[in-house]
Design a protein around this motif. Structure first.
Motif, PDB file in Angstrom:
ATOM      1  N   THR A  18       0.855  -1.179   0.000  1.00  0.00           N
ATOM      2  CA  THR A  18       0.000   0.000   0.000  1.00  0.00           C
ATOM      3  C   THR A  18       0.893   1.231   0.000  1.00  0.00           C
ATOM      4  N   ASN A  19       0.310   2.387  -0.170  1.00  0.00           N
ATOM      5  CA  ASN A  19       1.100   3.611  -0.140  1.00  0.00           C
ATOM      6  C   ASN A  19       1.629   3.931   1.253  1.00  0.00           C
ATOM      7  N   GLN A  20       1.091   3.276   2.280  1.00  0.00           N
ATOM      8  CA  GLN A  20       1.592   3.454   3.639  1.00  0.00           C
ATOM      9  C   GLN A  20       2.608   2.380   4.014  1.00  0.00           C
ATOM     10  N   GLY A  21       2.653   1.317   3.258  1.00  0.00           N
ATOM     11  CA  GLY A  21       3.587   0.234   3.547  1.00  0.00           C
ATOM     12  C   GLY A  21       2.955  -1.118   3.310  1.00  0.00           C
ATOM     13  N   GLU A  22       3.652  -2.141   3.744  1.00  0.00           N
ATOM     14  CA  GLU A  22       3.167  -3.516   3.599  1.00  0.00           C
ATOM     15  C   GLU A  22       2.188  -3.831   4.723  1.00  0.00           C
ATOM     16  N   ILE A  23       1.119  -4.537   4.382  1.00  0.00           N
ATOM     17  CA  ILE A  23       0.227  -5.059   5.409  1.00  0.00           C
ATOM     18  C   ILE A  23      -0.010  -6.535   5.128  1.00  0.00           C
ATOM     19  N   THR A  24      -0.074  -7.311   6.186  1.00  0.00           N
ATOM     20  CA  THR A  24      -0.329  -8.742   6.048  1.00  0.00           C
ATOM     21  C   THR A  24      -1.760  -8.987   6.497  1.00  0.00           C
ATOM     22  N   VAL A  25      -2.669  -9.044   5.534  1.00  0.00           N
ATOM     23  CA  VAL A  25      -4.096  -9.082   5.840  1.00  0.00           C
ATOM     24  C   VAL A  25      -4.555 -10.388   6.475  1.00  0.00           C
ATOM     25  N   ARG A  26      -3.759 -11.423   6.437  1.00  0.00           N
ATOM     26  CA  ARG A  26      -4.171 -12.677   7.072  1.00  0.00           C
ATOM     27  C   ARG A  26      -4.058 -12.583   8.601  1.00  0.00           C
ATOM     28  N   ASN A  27      -3.432 -11.522   9.110  1.00  0.00           N
ATOM     29  CA  ASN A  27      -3.254 -11.356  10.556  1.00  0.00           C
ATOM     30  C   ASN A  27      -4.554 -10.948  11.245  1.00  0.00           C
ATOM     31  N   ALA A  28      -4.662 -11.306  12.514  1.00  0.00           N
ATOM     32  CA  ALA A  28      -5.870 -11.052  13.300  1.00  0.00           C
ATOM     33  C   ALA A  28      -6.237  -9.571  13.378  1.00  0.00           C
ATOM     34  N   ALA A  29      -5.280  -8.692  13.280  1.00  0.00           N
ATOM     35  CA  ALA A  29      -5.552  -7.255  13.384  1.00  0.00           C
ATOM     36  C   ALA A  29      -6.550  -6.777  12.332  1.00  0.00           C
ATOM     37  N   TYR A  30      -6.708  -7.515  11.269  1.00  0.00           N
ATOM     38  CA  TYR A  30      -7.595  -7.103  10.176  1.00  0.00           C
ATOM     39  C   TYR A  30      -8.935  -7.841  10.170  1.00  0.00           C
ATOM     40  N   SER A  31      -9.238  -8.598  11.214  1.00  0.00           N
ATOM     41  CA  SER A  31     -10.460  -9.415  11.232  1.00  0.00           C
ATOM     42  C   SER A  31     -11.745  -8.583  11.201  1.00  0.00           C
ATOM     43  N   GLN A  32     -11.707  -7.365  11.680  1.00  0.00           N
ATOM     44  CA  GLN A  32     -12.898  -6.499  11.679  1.00  0.00           C
ATOM     45  C   GLN A  32     -12.679  -5.231  10.861  1.00  0.00           C
ATOM     46  N   ASP A  33     -11.604  -5.180  10.086  1.00  0.00           N
ATOM     47  CA  ASP A  33     -11.220  -3.967   9.351  1.00  0.00           C
ATOM     48  C   ASP A  33     -12.035  -3.837   8.061  1.00  0.00           C
ATOM     49  N   THR A  34     -12.881  -2.825   8.011  1.00  0.00           N
ATOM     50  CA  THR A  34     -13.754  -2.646   6.842  1.00  0.00           C
ATOM     51  C   THR A  34     -13.134  -1.748   5.771  1.00  0.00           C
ATOM     52  N   GLU A  35     -11.896  -1.321   5.980  1.00  0.00           N
ATOM     53  CA  GLU A  35     -11.208  -0.469   5.000  1.00  0.00           C
ATOM     54  C   GLU A  35     -10.715  -1.313   3.821  1.00  0.00           C
ATOM     55  N   PRO A  36     -10.524  -0.671   2.662  1.00  0.00           N
ATOM     56  CA  PRO A  36      -9.879  -1.387   1.546  1.00  0.00           C
ATOM     57  C   PRO A  36      -8.400  -1.593   1.868  1.00  0.00           C
ATOM     58  N   LEU A  37      -7.719  -2.399   1.073  1.00  0.00           N
ATOM     59  CA  LEU A  37      -6.283  -2.590   1.298  1.00  0.00           C
ATOM     60  C   LEU A  37      -5.557  -1.253   1.335  1.00  0.00           C
ATOM     61  N   ASP A  38      -5.875  -0.383   0.374  1.00  0.00           N
ATOM     62  CA  ASP A  38      -5.229   0.923   0.280  1.00  0.00           C
ATOM     63  C   ASP A  38      -6.289   1.947  -0.123  1.00  0.00           C
ATOM     64  N   LYS A  39      -6.544   2.910   0.742  1.00  0.00           N
ATOM     65  CA  LYS A  39      -7.573   3.929   0.468  1.00  0.00           C
ATOM     66  C   LYS A  39      -7.267   4.740  -0.785  1.00  0.00           C
ATOM     67  N   GLU A  40      -5.995   4.814  -1.162  1.00  0.00           N
ATOM     68  CA  GLU A  40      -5.580   5.621  -2.313  1.00  0.00           C
ATOM     69  C   GLU A  40      -5.546   4.830  -3.616  1.00  0.00           C
ATOM     70  N   PHE A  45     -13.594  -4.818  -1.987  1.00  0.00           N
ATOM     71  CA  PHE A  45     -13.435  -5.764  -0.878  1.00  0.00           C
ATOM     72  C   PHE A  45     -12.717  -5.123   0.305  1.00  0.00           C
ATOM     73  N   SER A  46     -13.137  -5.502   1.498  1.00  0.00           N
ATOM     74  CA  SER A  46     -12.505  -4.990   2.720  1.00  0.00           C
ATOM     75  C   SER A  46     -11.332  -5.882   3.116  1.00  0.00           C
ATOM     76  N   ARG A  47     -10.499  -5.339   3.979  1.00  0.00           N
ATOM     77  CA  ARG A  47      -9.382  -6.131   4.517  1.00  0.00           C
ATOM     78  C   ARG A  47      -9.909  -7.347   5.268  1.00  0.00           C
ATOM     79  N   ALA A  48     -10.998  -7.156   6.032  1.00  0.00           N
ATOM     80  CA  ALA A  48     -11.564  -8.268   6.802  1.00  0.00           C
ATOM     81  C   ALA A  48     -12.038  -9.395   5.881  1.00  0.00           C
ATOM     82  N   TYR A  49     -12.699  -9.034   4.787  1.00  0.00           N
ATOM     83  CA  TYR A  49     -13.194 -10.063   3.869  1.00  0.00           C
ATOM     84  C   TYR A  49     -12.027 -10.780   3.186  1.00  0.00           C
TER      85      TYR A  49
END
Length: 163
Positions: free
Chosen positions: A69-91, A100-104
């Motif tokens: 993403t423009n902010q850096g790498e994110i590992t979406v399989r991690n628990a921190a994203y289980s409820q995250d409704t944001e896209p991978l990268d807003k930009e 699709f959301s990060r959670a999905y």
């Protein structure tokens, strides 16, 4: 692979030792750096004159659930994203980010649904293409140094990510 390692050392040698005769001979061909793939490495290589890249990072990282993403790498399989409704990268305007959301995506990856890694991989390839377009535009406008500085201040690599 040894060819690519030697090529990288060749570029570094020419840069640090200012070997103009060798550099002039080499500049007659494309400057390529096949093993250099992470965004920060690409920016540094471009600073050294490399203008051709070929890597597996966008697809390999996508297969493990890591997105660029423009902010850096994110590992979406991690628990921190289980409820995250944001896209991978807003930009980002890719199909994955628009739909699709990060959670999905996390859910798809964690239940081993192929669509999850395919969507993250699609996003990564789209992101890398746009990253290279931004680099080309900055070079043609004489603003590469500013782009590099701004990008490196903002981009964070995922900790412990040794994909």
């Amino acid at each position: 692979a040894p060819y690519h390692v030697l090529l990288s050392f060749f570029l570094i040698f020419c840069f640090f030792f200012n070997d103009t005769a060798t550099t002039e001979i080499y500049t007659l061909s494309l400057h390529d750096a096949l093993p250099i793939c992470k965004p920060g490495d690409i920016l540094e290589a471009v600073s050294l004159g490399v203008d051709l890249f070929d890597c597996v990072v966008p697809t390999r990282f996508g297969r493990t659930g890591t997105a660029f993403t423009n902010q850096g790498e994110i590992t979406v399989r991690n628990a921190a994203y289980s409820q995250d409704t944001e896209p991978l990268d807003k930009e980002c305007s890719c199909y994955t980010c628009r739909n699709f959301s990060r959670a999905y995506l996390r859910h798809l990856i964690n239940v081993k649904e192929m669509a999850g890694i395919q969507l993250v991989t699609y996003h990564n390839v789209f992101w890398y293409k746009n990253f290279m377009v931004r680099i080309r535009e900055a070079i043609s406008e004489g603003k590469f140094t500013g782009l590099k500085k701004k990008f490196l201040e903002r981009f964070k690599e995922a900790e412990g990510n040794d994909n």
